[in-house]
Design an enzyme around this catalytic site. Structure first.
Site, PDB file in Angstrom:
ATOM      1  CB  ALA A  17      -0.846  -0.286   1.222  1.00 23.48           C
ATOM      2  CB  ILE A  21       1.186   0.969  -8.454  1.00 25.04           C
ATOM      3  CG1 ILE A  21       2.166   1.597  -9.966  1.00 25.04           C
ATOM      4  CG2 ILE A  21      -0.087   0.534  -9.003  1.00 25.04           C
ATOM      5  CD1 ILE A  21       2.591   0.296 -10.584  1.00 25.04           C
ATOM      6  CE1 TYR A 160      10.574  -4.694 -10.945  1.00 26.33           C
ATOM      7  CE2 TYR A 160      10.751  -4.221 -13.607  1.00 26.33           C
ATOM      8  CZ  TYR A 160      10.156  -4.036 -12.284  1.00 26.33           C
ATOM      9  OH  TYR A 160       8.819  -3.810 -12.271  1.00 26.33           O
ATOM     10  CE  LYS A 164       6.458  -7.164 -11.468  1.00 21.03           C
ATOM     11  NZ  LYS A 164       5.778  -7.146 -10.201  1.00 21.03           N
ATOM     12  N   PRO A 189       1.624  -3.292 -16.454  1.00 22.44           N
ATOM     13  CG  PRO A 189       1.334  -2.115 -14.416  1.00 22.44           C
ATOM     14  CD  PRO A 189       1.805  -3.484 -15.122  1.00 22.44           C
ATOM     15  CB  SER A 204       9.033   4.239 -13.726  1.00 21.32           C
ATOM     16  OG  SER A 204       8.206   4.248 -12.692  1.00 21.32           O
TER      17      SER A 204
HETATM   18  P1  NAP Z   1       7.410   0.986  -5.332  1.00 18.74           P
HETATM   19  O1  NAP Z   1       6.724   2.403  -5.147  1.00 18.74           O
HETATM   20  O2  NAP Z   1       8.732   0.809  -5.180  1.00 18.74           O
HETATM   21  O3  NAP Z   1       6.663   0.109  -4.538  1.00 18.74           O
HETATM   22  C1  NAP Z   1       6.907  -1.067  -4.043  1.00 18.74           C
HETATM   23  C2  NAP Z   1       6.174  -1.773  -3.172  1.00 18.74           C
HETATM   24  O4  NAP Z   1       6.360  -2.829  -2.731  1.00 18.74           O
HETATM   25  C3  NAP Z   1       6.230  -0.824  -1.647  1.00 18.74           C
HETATM   26  O5  NAP Z   1       5.054  -0.748  -1.191  1.00 18.74           O
HETATM   27  C4  NAP Z   1       7.229  -1.741  -0.932  1.00 18.74           C
HETATM   28  O6  NAP Z   1       7.086  -1.517   0.502  1.00 18.74           O
HETATM   29  C5  NAP Z   1       6.625  -3.343  -1.374  1.00 18.74           C
HETATM   30  N1  NAP Z   1       7.662  -4.118  -1.091  1.00 18.74           N
HETATM   31  C6  NAP Z   1       8.704  -4.310  -1.504  1.00 18.74           C
HETATM   32  N2  NAP Z   1       9.496  -5.469  -1.037  1.00 18.74           N
HETATM   33  C7  NAP Z   1       8.721  -5.997  -0.129  1.00 18.74           C
HETATM   34  C8  NAP Z   1       8.730  -6.861   0.739  1.00 18.74           C
HETATM   35  N3  NAP Z   1       9.974  -7.724   0.816  1.00 18.74           N
HETATM   36  N4  NAP Z   1       7.716  -7.141   1.654  1.00 18.74           N
HETATM   37  C9  NAP Z   1       6.592  -6.516   1.435  1.00 18.74           C
HETATM   38  N5  NAP Z   1       6.581  -5.355   0.758  1.00 18.74           N
HETATM   39  C10 NAP Z   1       7.622  -5.044  -0.051  1.00 18.74           C
HETATM   40  O7  NAP Z   1       7.077   0.585  -6.753  1.00 18.74           O
HETATM   41  P2  NAP Z   1       5.792   0.704  -7.786  1.00 18.74           P
HETATM   42  O8  NAP Z   1       6.376   1.211  -9.028  1.00 18.74           O
HETATM   43  O9  NAP Z   1       4.703   1.001  -7.129  1.00 18.74           O
HETATM   44  O10 NAP Z   1       5.885  -1.018  -8.132  1.00 18.74           O
HETATM   45  C11 NAP Z   1       4.736  -1.925  -7.509  1.00 18.74           C
HETATM   46  C12 NAP Z   1       4.399  -2.815  -8.504  1.00 18.74           C
HETATM   47  O11 NAP Z   1       4.134  -2.389  -9.869  1.00 18.74           O
HETATM   48  C13 NAP Z   1       5.609  -3.868  -8.495  1.00 18.74           C
HETATM   49  O12 NAP Z   1       5.158  -5.181  -8.444  1.00 18.74           O
HETATM   50  C14 NAP Z   1       6.385  -3.542  -9.943  1.00 18.74           C
HETATM   51  O13 NAP Z   1       7.053  -4.402 -10.357  1.00 18.74           O
HETATM   52  C15 NAP Z   1       5.172  -3.137 -10.775  1.00 18.74           C
HETATM   53  N6  NAP Z   1       5.346  -2.084 -11.978  1.00 18.74           N
HETATM   54  C16 NAP Z   1       6.063  -1.045 -11.893  1.00 18.74           C
HETATM   55  C17 NAP Z   1       6.161  -0.121 -12.925  1.00 18.74           C
HETATM   56  C18 NAP Z   1       6.575   1.245 -12.813  1.00 18.74           C
HETATM   57  O14 NAP Z   1       7.139   1.837 -13.670  1.00 18.74           O
HETATM   58  N7  NAP Z   1       6.812   1.900 -11.602  1.00 18.74           N
HETATM   59  C19 NAP Z   1       5.932  -0.785 -14.180  1.00 18.74           C
HETATM   60  C20 NAP Z   1       5.564  -2.015 -14.221  1.00 18.74           C
HETATM   61  C21 NAP Z   1       5.089  -2.688 -12.968  1.00 18.74           C
HETATM   62  P3  NAP Z   1       8.104  -0.435   1.163  1.00 18.74           P
HETATM   63  O15 NAP Z   1       7.456   1.023   1.033  1.00 18.74           O
HETATM   64  O16 NAP Z   1       8.021  -1.051   2.540  1.00 18.74           O
HETATM   65  O17 NAP Z   1       9.448  -0.460   0.386  1.00 18.74           O
END
Ligand code: NAP
Length: 350
Positions: A17, A21, A160, A164, A189, A204
């Site tokens: 949360a 995203i 990475y 995924k 996404p 990103s």
């Molecule tokens: P983000 O801001 O780095 O968020 C990642 C989230 O995952 C954070 O809430 C983080 O918690 C949590 N997390 C990481 N490791 C964890 C663990 N060991 N246990 C529990 N929680 C953990 O990244 P985001 O861009 O929002 O990415 C969210 C999802 O979207 C991911 O699955 C990513 O692969 C996918 N995605 C992102 C993009 C992009 O361009 N941003 C594109 C495609 C897909 P903390 O706050 O505690 O670190």
């Protein structure tokens, strides 16, 4: 509580949360009247962050501790939820230990979340946040659709993307292993941009910051697939609310060259920032940029080698026609990304 005839019950779980995203997803779910259990791995930090400030949070947001690597930790937040959005996963290109930092949390974490869903008496649908990275591992001009899987990345090259890919494969395998009381819908996404609730800069969004701050040395021949974080959150909710949603949905708006991305930022009013003057986006420039990439961290270098000098093409027909997602103008997305970076002090105001 039933949400306007969608047939989905009122309590849903969002893993991660606190994320870029995840935060927008929680915000939109609360705005649409849902009660949300948000999993976080640091309850104290989350309580101090943006989540409790979201409209509706004091009445309908509960934060619960869970860690991707702790089997069983998702049982409590997931029990009683009809839908689980599994968003949490580490997102970085820099990893000294890709297995520990990227692959295990993505793959083992997905299995742990799905195991908790299978043990629950309530879950009917899991919406998994996968990625374009699970569909394509190098830019080779193919038009990428939901049919494609990334077969180019591995633990030693673009970990990475590999994480995924393996996490999504794990989820589909889990669904095939035995009959489940829930179904699986996957959102893939592309590069996600837009304003963030977090104070830190997402991987990103860092590309925009680097292009505008003088950190990026040159404009290179790199196609960037762009989607707005708010549209990604909306797509997740549509994937829950539409009963016949199924399979994978590539969630991308447009692909821009890096030069077009710079032009779009300038057109959004940010022409005074420190954009790269050097152009290395010709075939010769790509050879120079590839050679210079040895000075970049390994993860960035590997990504550049896979995507620089090639065309990235994506087809978003399925998510538009089946889920009805409408993407906001890319100039708005990029302009608001820049505005947010400035407001949070990650970029100077010019
Ligand atoms: P983000 O801001 O780095 O968020 C990642 C989230 O995952 C954070 O809430 C983080 O918690 C949590 N997390 C990481 N490791 C964890 C663990 N060991 N246990 C529990 N929680 C953990 O990244 P985001 O861009 O929002 O990415 C969210 C999802 O979207 C991911 O699955 C990513 O692969 C996918 N995605 C992102 C993009 C992009 O361009 N941003 C594109 C495609 C897909 P903390 O706050 O505690 O670190």
């Amino acid at each position: 509580m039933d949400q306007g005839g969608s047939g989905v019950s009122g309590t849903v779980c969002v893993t991660g949360a606190t994320g870029f995203i995840g935060g927008h997803l929680v915000e939109q779910l609360l705005a649409r009247g849902y009660t949300v259990r948000g999993t976080v791995r640091d309850l104290d930090a989350a309580a101090e962050g943006f989540l409790p400030e979201l409209p509706g949070a004091s009445e309908r947001l509960e934060l619960v501790w869970a860690d991707l690597m702790k089997e069983g930790s998702f049982d409590l937040p997931i029990e009683g939820c009809e839908t689980v959005f599994h968003v949490a996963s580490p997102f970085t290109l820099h990893a000294n230990d890709p297995n520990e930092q990227l692959i295990a949390p993505a793959v083992v974490g997905t299995r742990n979340v799905l195991n908790a869903c299978a043990r629950s008496s309530s879950v009917r649908r899991v919406v998994l946040t996968s990625s374009l990275a699970a569909m394509v591992g190098r830019a080779d001009g193919r038009v990428i659709t939901e049919e494609h899987w990334n077969t180019d990345s591995h633990a030693g090259r673009n970990p990475y993307s590999y994480a995924k890919t393996e996490a999504e494969r794990t989820a589909w395998t889990f669904m095939d292993e035995e009959p489940r009381a829930f179904d699986l819908v996957v959102i893939n996404p592309v590069g996600v941009f837009g304003p963030s609730h977090r104070t830190s800069v997402n991987t990103s969004v860092a590309y925009v910051r680097d292009l505008m701050s003088g950190k990026a040395p040159a404009i290179v021949d790199l196609d960037v697939s762009v989607v707005d974080v708010r549209d990604v959150a909306d797509a997740h909710i549509r994937a829950m609310e539409q009963p016949d949603a199924s399979g994978r949905y590539l969630c991308g708006h447009v692909v821009l060259s890096s030069a077009e991305l710079v032009d779009a930022l300038k057109a959004a009013g940010y022409h005074r920032h420190r954009f790269p003057r050097l152009r290395l986006d010709s075939p010769l420039g790509t050879r120079v940029a590839r050679a210079l990439a040895v000075f970049q961290p390994k993860g960035v270098r590997q990504y550049a080698h896979a995507f620089m000098g090639g065309r990235l093409r994506t087809d978003n027909t399925r998510i538009r026609t089946e889920l009805g997602v409408e993407f906001r103008p890319v100039g708005e997305t990029l302009g608001e990304t820049a505005a947010d970076l400035i407001e949070k002090g990650h970029l100077e105001r010019r």
